[in-house]
Design a protein around this motif. Structure first.
Motif, mmCIF file in Angstrom:
data_model
loop_
_atom_site.group_PDB
_atom_site.id
_atom_site.type_symbol
_atom_site.label_atom_id
_atom_site.label_comp_id
_atom_site.label_asym_id
_atom_site.label_seq_id
_atom_site.Cartn_x
_atom_site.Cartn_y
_atom_site.Cartn_z
ATOM 1 N N GLU A 404 0.819 -1.204 0.000
ATOM 2 C CA GLU A 404 0.000 0.000 0.000
ATOM 3 C C GLU A 404 0.860 1.263 0.000
ATOM 4 N N ARG A 405 1.914 1.247 0.815
ATOM 5 C CA ARG A 405 2.836 2.396 0.875
ATOM 6 C C ARG A 405 4.236 1.898 0.511
ATOM 7 N N GLN A 462 2.467 3.997 -5.914
ATOM 8 C CA GLN A 462 1.992 2.616 -5.954
ATOM 9 C C GLN A 462 2.259 1.968 -7.307
ATOM 10 N N ASP A 480 -2.923 -4.609 -0.834
ATOM 11 C CA ASP A 480 -3.635 -3.331 -0.970
ATOM 12 C C ASP A 480 -2.835 -2.358 -1.832
ATOM 13 N N SER A 483 -4.731 0.682 -3.727
ATOM 14 C CA SER A 483 -5.734 1.431 -2.956
ATOM 15 C C SER A 483 -5.727 2.925 -3.251
ATOM 16 N N SER A 484 -4.571 3.473 -3.674
ATOM 17 C CA SER A 484 -4.484 4.926 -3.917
ATOM 18 C C SER A 484 -4.686 5.298 -5.381
ATOM 19 N N THR A 510 -7.388 -6.766 -0.937
ATOM 20 C CA THR A 510 -8.155 -5.617 -1.423
ATOM 21 C C THR A 510 -9.347 -5.322 -0.529
#
Length: 550
Positions: A404-405, A462, A480, A483-484, A510
């Motif tokens: 995610e990050r 991402q 994830d 997600s962004s 997800t």
């Protein structure tokens, strides 16, 4: 377990050179009073004293050369040992994986690798210097005994007092040095946390409070510093009192012996110089302080070096489509069950979505699948081979991860996509597949744009993270990782994933129902347990399943 002695020995060829120069310096220090004393006797007797003055000048020159060489050798020894220790520390942290470093704060680790490693590297030179410092007082005692036994007795009593002062100083300063370094690490940890969340802090208007939080440990650091200086001042004062007493005692006894005709004026001069050497032991507080800091640095380094490296096997993966099997996998951390007896057999080449409420164990399942952490019990296999048996190289070529990050590393955008040297064609292919090329091509220097200066949104970061993971040829684990992204880009990348022409297994954590709908299978987790494994369309009839997506 890394010890003070092991670090000290890393000085290798430098330590003998440091020791040799220390011995030369000690020999010069011991010989010079006798030579000057002979000069005094020659002057008193009216005989030729030039020979003794030449010898004295030669000794002084030799001492200067030895000091210069010692300074160079000491600096080189510390530099090489620091580099060796930092290499070991970084290697241990990296090879320990996410779980190995979990017990340390980021800032504290940085402090241990940077400042504390340099402190620890002082071990060798400081130990040699301390040992060499014993030679002058011992030699002075022997030479005074040769001049007159009563001079040696007066000298010995004073030196014993100085040694007691130094021993007390060494004992008190060891603990306070460790406390000082630990507090430095805590301050660095708080600063690292704040830098990570600097946007949140600025947006919340809590900069003043954060400043107070980071610097809140300064009073404690100040307290440790004050205690250190008090110990040093007390020991210095005690040595300053005892030192002159040694000199006075030797001179008093020497004066009596001179009047009695048992020693000459030159011998009294030499005796006074040897008494000064004994008194000068008090200056060893600096060296002892270095040893204390080195011991504290070694102790903090040893805690990092005790991290267990993630073991890898030597097997290669057989031909296969990426079949992923969880065999009674349980993960327990700090007494909490994160995954509870999970058994799954996911066919190769499919897109598998992992869904569930917050805390269900989705990220833990992804981490275990990518072998970023190992199960407490059970095992995970890829195409029939347990992940723990696969070699590191084969595993990382087969399995790619995106988060995610994503933490991007490298000097340029291109290096962030492909950290290792690969062909530009492969880098471009990965960027195009994940739609990162769309925004990278608009940057002034394209893939050569500095990573630090490149303006990027969360979604663009991402996409770079996805591009970095894309070359994996057996399994993609995406935690994830979309997600962004905006809806259009997410749909494009989702289509790329589900229509993957490489036929890899895609395990996608997800929270989006659209992503789950595009997957071949959905693994529904709740409280670390598998609730169901089925296509999204079949599960959608279940009210509890729909509640997962809000």
């Amino acid at each position: 377990m890394t010890t003070f002695g092991e670090v000290a020995k890393r000085g290798r060829g430098w330590l003998p050179l440091i020791g040799l120069n220390a011995l030369i310096g000690s020999a010069v220090t011991l010989a010079l009073p006798t030579v000057l004393g002979r000069s005094v006797d020659s002057i008193v007797a009216g005989s030729d004293y030039s020979r003794w003055l030449i010898i004295a000048a030669t000794l002084i020159g030799l001492g200067i050369v030895a000091s210069i060489i010692d300074a160079f050798a000491g600096a080189a020894c510390v530099a090489e040992t620091t580099a060796w220790l930092r290499h070991r520390l970084v290697r241990q942290v990296v090879h320990g994986g996410p779980e190995g470093a979990r017990g340390f704060e980021t800032g504290d680790l940085v402090t241990r690798v940077s400042a504390n490693a340099n402190d620890a590297a002082q071990a060798g030179p400081a130990a040699v210097t301390a040992l060499a410092a014993i030679a002058p007082p011992v030699g002075s005692l022997v030479l005074l005994a040769l001049i007159d036994v009563w001079l040696a007795a007066a000298f010995f009593g004073g030196v014993v007092l100085v040694m007691l002062v130094l021993l007390a100083f060494a004992k008190r300063t060891a603990d306070i040095s460790l406390a000082y370094q630990e507090t430095q690490g805590q301050i660095a940890s708080r600063l690292a946390e704040s830098l990570t969340g600097i946007r949140t802090i600025a947006a919340a208007g809590t900069t003043a409070r954060e400043e107070r939080r980071i610097l809140g440990l300064l009073p404690e650091l100040h307290k440790h510093g004050v205690v250190t200086w008090r110990i040093l001042a007390r020991s210095g004062a005690q040595a300053a009192v005892v030192g002159p007493l040694v000199l006075v005692a030797v001179l008093a006894v020497g004066g009596v012996q001179l009047v009695a005709g048992k020693i000459t004026a030159g011998e009294l001069f030499a005796a006074s110089q040897y008494a000064v050497l004994g008194a000068g032991l008090g200056t060893l507080t600096g060296v002892i302080g270095e040893i204390a800091r080195a011991k504290a640095g070694v102790q903090r380094a040893a805690e990092v070096l005790a991290i267990d490296a993630v073991p890898h096997g030597s097997m290669a993966l057989p031909a296969g489509a990426g079949q992923l099997t969880f065999d009674h996998v349980t993960v327990v951390a700090d007494g909490n069950v994160l995954l509870d007896d999970v058994s799954l057999d996911l066919p190769g080449g499919l897109t598998v979505a992992v869904v569930g409420p917050s805390g269900a164990g989705k990220s833990v399942l992804a981490a275990v699948a990518a072998r970023l952490r190992d199960p407490s019990t059970g095992h995970v296999s890829l195409d029939g081979v347990p992940l723990q048996a696969v070699s590191r190289h084969a595993l990382r070529r087969a399995v790619g991860c995106a988060f995610e990050r994503p933490q991007l590393v490298g000097r340029t955008i291109g290096e962030a996509i492909a950290p290792e040297a690969v062909s530009p064609v492969r880098t471009l292919a990965a960027a195009r597949a994940t739609h990162a090329h769309d925004f990278v091509s608009r940057l002034p220097d394209g893939y050569l744009t500095s990573l630090r200066r490149a303006p990027m949104s969360g979604g663009e970061r991402q996409r770079l993270g996805l591009a970095r993971a894309w070359p994996a040829h057996r399994l993609l684990v995406l935690d994830d990782a979309t997600s962004s992204l905006d809806t259009a880009t997410e749909r494009q990348i989702g289509r790329t994933l589900t229509e993957d022409r490489h036929h890899r297994t895609r395990l996608i954590v997800t929270h989006r129902p659209a992503t789950a709908a595009r997957a071949d299978l959905v693994v529904w987790l709740d409280r670390g347990q598998v609730q169901a494994v089925a296509p999204h369309a079949d599960l959608w009839h279940n009210t509890s399943y729909r509640e997962v997506f809000g």
